[in-house]
Structures are given as structure tokens and as C-alpha cells.
Motif scaffolding. Sequence first.
Motif, PDB file in Angstrom:
ATOM      1  N   THR A 132       0.835  -1.202   0.000  1.00  0.00           N
ATOM      2  CA  THR A 132       0.000   0.000   0.000  1.00  0.00           C
ATOM      3  C   THR A 132       0.870   1.253   0.000  1.00  0.00           C
ATOM      4  OG1 THR A 132      -0.141  -0.246   2.411  1.00  0.00           O
ATOM      5  CG2 THR A 132      -2.003  -1.060   1.118  1.00  0.00           C
ATOM      6  N   GLN A 133       2.006   1.223   0.694  1.00  0.00           N
ATOM      7  CA  GLN A 133       2.891   2.374   0.716  1.00  0.00           C
ATOM      8  C   GLN A 133       3.472   2.643  -0.670  1.00  0.00           C
ATOM      9  OE1 GLN A 133       3.529   4.523   3.507  1.00  0.00           O
ATOM     10  NE2 GLN A 133       4.132   5.702   1.700  1.00  0.00           N
ATOM     11  N   TRP A 134       3.886   1.582  -1.344  1.00  0.00           N
ATOM     12  CA  TRP A 134       4.419   1.761  -2.700  1.00  0.00           C
ATOM     13  C   TRP A 134       3.378   2.406  -3.605  1.00  0.00           C
ATOM     14  CZ3 TRP A 134       3.228   0.800  -7.675  1.00  0.00           C
ATOM     15  CH2 TRP A 134       4.238   0.984  -8.619  1.00  0.00           C
ATOM     16  N   LEU A 135       2.145   1.911  -3.525  1.00  0.00           N
ATOM     17  CA  LEU A 135       1.115   2.448  -4.410  1.00  0.00           C
ATOM     18  C   LEU A 135       0.818   3.907  -4.091  1.00  0.00           C
ATOM     19  CD1 LEU A 135      -0.810   2.104  -6.709  1.00  0.00           C
ATOM     20  CD2 LEU A 135      -2.515   1.215  -5.107  1.00  0.00           C
ATOM     21  N   GLU A 136       0.704   4.266  -2.818  1.00  0.00           N
ATOM     22  CA  GLU A 136       0.433   5.663  -2.493  1.00  0.00           C
ATOM     23  C   GLU A 136       1.568   6.562  -2.992  1.00  0.00           C
ATOM     24  OE1 GLU A 136      -0.949   8.655   1.112  1.00  0.00           O
ATOM     25  OE2 GLU A 136      -0.581   6.549   1.567  1.00  0.00           O
ATOM     26  N   ASP A 137       2.801   6.087  -2.860  1.00  0.00           N
ATOM     27  CA  ASP A 137       3.951   6.867  -3.316  1.00  0.00           C
ATOM     28  C   ASP A 137       3.959   7.040  -4.840  1.00  0.00           C
ATOM     29  OD1 ASP A 137       4.843   7.056  -0.714  1.00  0.00           O
ATOM     30  OD2 ASP A 137       6.346   5.476  -0.910  1.00  0.00           O
ATOM     31  N   ASN A 138       3.274   6.137  -5.559  1.00  0.00           N
ATOM     32  CA  ASN A 138       3.342   6.146  -7.019  1.00  0.00           C
ATOM     33  C   ASN A 138       2.002   6.434  -7.696  1.00  0.00           C
ATOM     34  OD1 ASN A 138       6.200   5.064  -8.040  1.00  0.00           O
ATOM     35  ND2 ASN A 138       5.696   4.010  -6.131  1.00  0.00           N
ATOM     36  N   LEU A 139       1.035   6.925  -6.929  1.00  0.00           N
ATOM     37  CA  LEU A 139      -0.282   7.188  -7.514  1.00  0.00           C
ATOM     38  C   LEU A 139      -0.220   8.183  -8.665  1.00  0.00           C
ATOM     39  CD1 LEU A 139      -2.823   7.337  -4.529  1.00  0.00           C
ATOM     40  CD2 LEU A 139      -2.761   5.690  -6.408  1.00  0.00           C
ATOM     41  N   LYS A 140       0.697   9.145  -8.588  1.00  0.00           N
ATOM     42  CA  LYS A 140       0.790  10.170  -9.629  1.00  0.00           C
ATOM     43  C   LYS A 140       1.914   9.905 -10.620  1.00  0.00           C
ATOM     44  CE  LYS A 140      -1.309  13.744  -6.740  1.00  0.00           C
ATOM     45  NZ  LYS A 140      -1.159  15.107  -6.155  1.00  0.00           N
ATOM     46  N   THR A 141       2.513   8.729 -10.527  1.00  0.00           N
ATOM     47  CA  THR A 141       3.569   8.373 -11.473  1.00  0.00           C
ATOM     48  C   THR A 141       2.963   8.085 -12.841  1.00  0.00           C
ATOM     49  OG1 THR A 141       4.909   7.396  -9.714  1.00  0.00           O
ATOM     50  CG2 THR A 141       5.431   6.741 -11.975  1.00  0.00           C
ATOM     51  N   PRO A 142       3.493   8.712 -13.899  1.00  0.00           N
ATOM     52  CA  PRO A 142       2.963   8.441 -15.228  1.00  0.00           C
ATOM     53  C   PRO A 142       3.013   6.940 -15.558  1.00  0.00           C
ATOM     54  CG  PRO A 142       4.463  10.314 -15.285  1.00  0.00           C
ATOM     55  CD  PRO A 142       4.589   9.705 -13.920  1.00  0.00           C
ATOM     56  N   ASP A 143       1.965   6.473 -16.157  1.00  0.00           N
ATOM     57  CA  ASP A 143       1.853   5.084 -16.616  1.00  0.00           C
ATOM     58  C   ASP A 143       1.712   4.068 -15.486  1.00  0.00           C
ATOM     59  OD1 ASP A 143       1.733   5.703 -19.272  1.00  0.00           O
ATOM     60  OD2 ASP A 143       3.881   5.473 -19.610  1.00  0.00           O
ATOM     61  N   VAL A 144       1.410   4.495 -14.276  1.00  0.00           N
ATOM     62  CA  VAL A 144       0.935   3.575 -13.243  1.00  0.00           C
ATOM     63  C   VAL A 144      -0.582   3.640 -13.267  1.00  0.00           C
ATOM     64  CG1 VAL A 144       0.747   3.106 -10.768  1.00  0.00           C
ATOM     65  CG2 VAL A 144       2.967   3.666 -11.761  1.00  0.00           C
ATOM     66  N   VAL A 145      -1.215   2.520 -13.565  1.00  0.00           N
ATOM     67  CA  VAL A 145      -2.668   2.460 -13.674  1.00  0.00           C
ATOM     68  C   VAL A 145      -3.223   1.589 -12.548  1.00  0.00           C
ATOM     69  CG1 VAL A 145      -4.625   1.866 -15.131  1.00  0.00           C
ATOM     70  CG2 VAL A 145      -2.490   2.650 -16.166  1.00  0.00           C
ATOM     71  N   VAL A 146      -4.167   2.128 -11.800  1.00  0.00           N
ATOM     72  CA  VAL A 146      -4.798   1.391 -10.701  1.00  0.00           C
ATOM     73  C   VAL A 146      -6.134   0.848 -11.191  1.00  0.00           C
ATOM     74  CG1 VAL A 146      -5.505   1.455  -8.288  1.00  0.00           C
ATOM     75  CG2 VAL A 146      -3.699   2.996  -9.102  1.00  0.00           C
ATOM     76  N   VAL A 147      -6.399  -0.409 -10.858  1.00  0.00           N
ATOM     77  CA  VAL A 147      -7.590  -1.100 -11.346  1.00  0.00           C
ATOM     78  C   VAL A 147      -8.349  -1.710 -10.172  1.00  0.00           C
ATOM     79  CG1 VAL A 147      -8.418  -3.011 -12.778  1.00  0.00           C
ATOM     80  CG2 VAL A 147      -6.480  -1.621 -13.555  1.00  0.00           C
ATOM     81  N   ASP A 148      -9.631  -1.380 -10.065  1.00  0.00           N
ATOM     82  CA  ASP A 148     -10.512  -2.024  -9.078  1.00  0.00           C
ATOM     83  C   ASP A 148     -11.113  -3.256  -9.742  1.00  0.00           C
ATOM     84  OD1 ASP A 148     -12.853  -2.835  -7.632  1.00  0.00           O
ATOM     85  OD2 ASP A 148     -12.921  -0.892  -6.646  1.00  0.00           O
ATOM     86  N   GLY A 149     -10.695  -4.423  -9.294  1.00  0.00           N
ATOM     87  CA  GLY A 149     -11.172  -5.680  -9.873  1.00  0.00           C
ATOM     88  C   GLY A 149     -12.108  -6.433  -8.955  1.00  0.00           C
ATOM     89  N   SER A 150     -12.877  -5.732  -8.143  1.00  0.00           N
ATOM     90  CA  SER A 150     -13.741  -6.381  -7.162  1.00  0.00           C
ATOM     91  C   SER A 150     -14.866  -7.180  -7.823  1.00  0.00           C
ATOM     92  CB  SER A 150     -14.363  -5.339  -6.225  1.00  0.00           C
ATOM     93  OG  SER A 150     -13.370  -4.657  -5.486  1.00  0.00           O
ATOM     94  N   LEU A 151     -15.102  -8.358  -7.278  1.00  0.00           N
ATOM     95  CA  LEU A 151     -16.222  -9.217  -7.651  1.00  0.00           C
ATOM     96  C   LEU A 151     -16.648  -9.953  -6.393  1.00  0.00           C
ATOM     97  CD1 LEU A 151     -17.940 -10.584 -10.023  1.00  0.00           C
ATOM     98  CD2 LEU A 151     -16.237 -12.413  -9.894  1.00  0.00           C
ATOM     99  N   PHE A 152     -17.938  -9.927  -6.090  1.00  0.00           N
ATOM    100  CA  PHE A 152     -18.435 -10.574  -4.878  1.00  0.00           C
ATOM    101  C   PHE A 152     -19.432 -11.672  -5.230  1.00  0.00           C
ATOM    102  CE2 PHE A 152     -17.745  -6.026  -3.566  1.00  0.00           C
ATOM    103  CZ  PHE A 152     -16.557  -6.251  -2.911  1.00  0.00           C
ATOM    104  N   LEU A 153     -19.459 -12.716  -4.412  1.00  0.00           N
ATOM    105  CA  LEU A 153     -20.454 -13.765  -4.574  1.00  0.00           C
ATOM    106  C   LEU A 153     -21.825 -13.233  -4.169  1.00  0.00           C
ATOM    107  CD1 LEU A 153     -18.526 -16.798  -3.011  1.00  0.00           C
ATOM    108  CD2 LEU A 153     -18.808 -16.274  -5.441  1.00  0.00           C
ATOM    109  N   PRO A 154     -22.901 -13.723  -4.773  1.00  0.00           N
ATOM    110  CA  PRO A 154     -24.241 -13.237  -4.426  1.00  0.00           C
ATOM    111  C   PRO A 154     -24.547 -13.316  -2.935  1.00  0.00           C
ATOM    112  CG  PRO A 154     -24.335 -14.570  -6.407  1.00  0.00           C
ATOM    113  CD  PRO A 154     -22.942 -14.698  -5.881  1.00  0.00           C
TER     114      PRO A 154
END
Length: 281
Positions: A9-31
Motif C-alpha cells: 500500500t505504501q508503494w502504491l500511495e507513493d506512485n499514484l501520480k507516477t505516469p503510466d501507473v494504472v490502478v484497477v478495481d477488480g472487485s467481484l463478490f459472490l451473491p
Amino acid sequence: MTTSPLVSTQWLEDNLKTPDVVVVDGSLFLPQMGRDAEAEYLEAHIPGAVRFDIEDISDPKSDLPHTLPEPHLFASKMRKLGIGDGQTIVVYDGIGLWSAPRVWWMFKVMGVKDVHVLNGGMPKWKAEGRPLEDGPVRRPERHFTARLNRGAVTSFDSLRKIIASGDRQIVDARSSERFSGSVPEPRPGMRSGHMPGAKNVPVMDLMRDDGSLKDETTLRAQFSEAGVDISKPVTTTCGSGVTAAALTLALTSLGATDLTLYDGSWSEWGSRQDTEVVAGS
């Protein structure tokens, strides 16, 4: 960039504004979880994250749930999300290591080298008080080249040969109760139990309380206790091909390399009448 399948999580927060770092929400829940992945994304997501809908990004011709689409369709969907060649992709989900590994695996089998899963996902991110935003995210379209590695995807016929020959280990991510057949399957029309010779490492046993992957020593012990030799070929499976990828990710983190995933999983095997089903542990 790290070669690990995970980023912190620290790496991602540090790189949120880095060009060409793309964050993807891949959430899927069972019914039965009673959660709405789309609504949760719109209410709060990691800044800049685009929504990867596993249900939508699947093979429209298949009768099975969310199976892998053909490369041209995957590439088209990624282009519209603004995901393209040369980017660093970080995937997360709302449980920790539940459906994000499936998205990670889809990118990997489509030829993406620089893709990772956020260790701990949204639960850890929120618990640490890291930034969030709401509403949809639109990125400019970008060219995506899909090169499907079909050798990483096990078909029904291939799995039958694996069972007959015993040349690969089969590891099932479903709960121990579903694996043993002591509870009914959540999808109607499916028999209960598991494939002949399969081993069971439940996906929820891979995670710490904060949703992150357990340490290497613990994971190695868990696979060993289940009768899995990580130095030998493994084919992962689950209910519908999603949490099987969490096993693939965990095994990758331990250095395993000869890994395939049975995309049809129990949705296919358990719904057919011409397959052998084993009950008990």
C-alpha cells in the motif's frame, strides 16, 4: 519495478501520480456476500482507479460464468478503460486477495509483464487511512496488445488428461466444506465434491486478517500440509475460475513457475454428468 506479483500500500500511495501507473478495481463478490462491487467502487475507490468488471470482461459465447474472453475482445475492453502497452498495472479488490488475482492472471495470460496485486487490497488501504475518491474515472483510450498464452489456461479436455495421467497436481481454492461435498454448491444444478486427486487450499486461508497474503513460511507450510509440492506442476481450480487465481498468485510468490488455471473450474466439472466427482476430504 519489483518482479513480485504484489506491491505494498505504501508503494502504491507513493506512485499514484507516477505516469503510466494504472490502478484497477477488480472487485467481484459472490451473491451470498450481499455486496455490490459497482456501487462500492462509485462510493469510494483508490484515486484514479478504473473499474474492471470481471462479469463484463468475459467470453460472451460461453455458458460458464466469467470465462476468459478472446484476445481481441480483451484488448478492446482495455483500450476503452485507458489501459495500454507499457504501463504498470496495480489491481485491488474489496476483500484483499479475492478477485484481484483473477484480474492479475487475465493480464498475465494476455501477455502483460508489469502487472501486480495490491497486497491487502481495499481493506488494508482503508485501515491505514490512505486517500480515497468517489465517482467514475475516465482515462483516454490507449492501444493494448493482447498476446494470449493458451498454455496457461487448462481446458476441460486437458483436465481430464491431467487426472488420467497424474502429471500435474490439481489444487482447489474452494472452502473445505464445498471441497468435501458436505455442503451444497451455491450454484444450482451442480454436484458436490471435488475432482479425483485434487488437493484443497481454501482461498481464505491464504490471507491475514487485513486481507494481505500470509508470509512465505506459513504459505509453504499450508501447501505442504495439503500435500502440494510447489516444485512440481500445478493446475489451480475453484468454483468459477476466480479464486483459483489467488492460489496461482500465492504459488508464484513462492517461486513456482509451472502453473496453469482450469478456467471452467467447478462450474463446468460439477455441472456435467460425464465427470467423476469425489466426496470427502
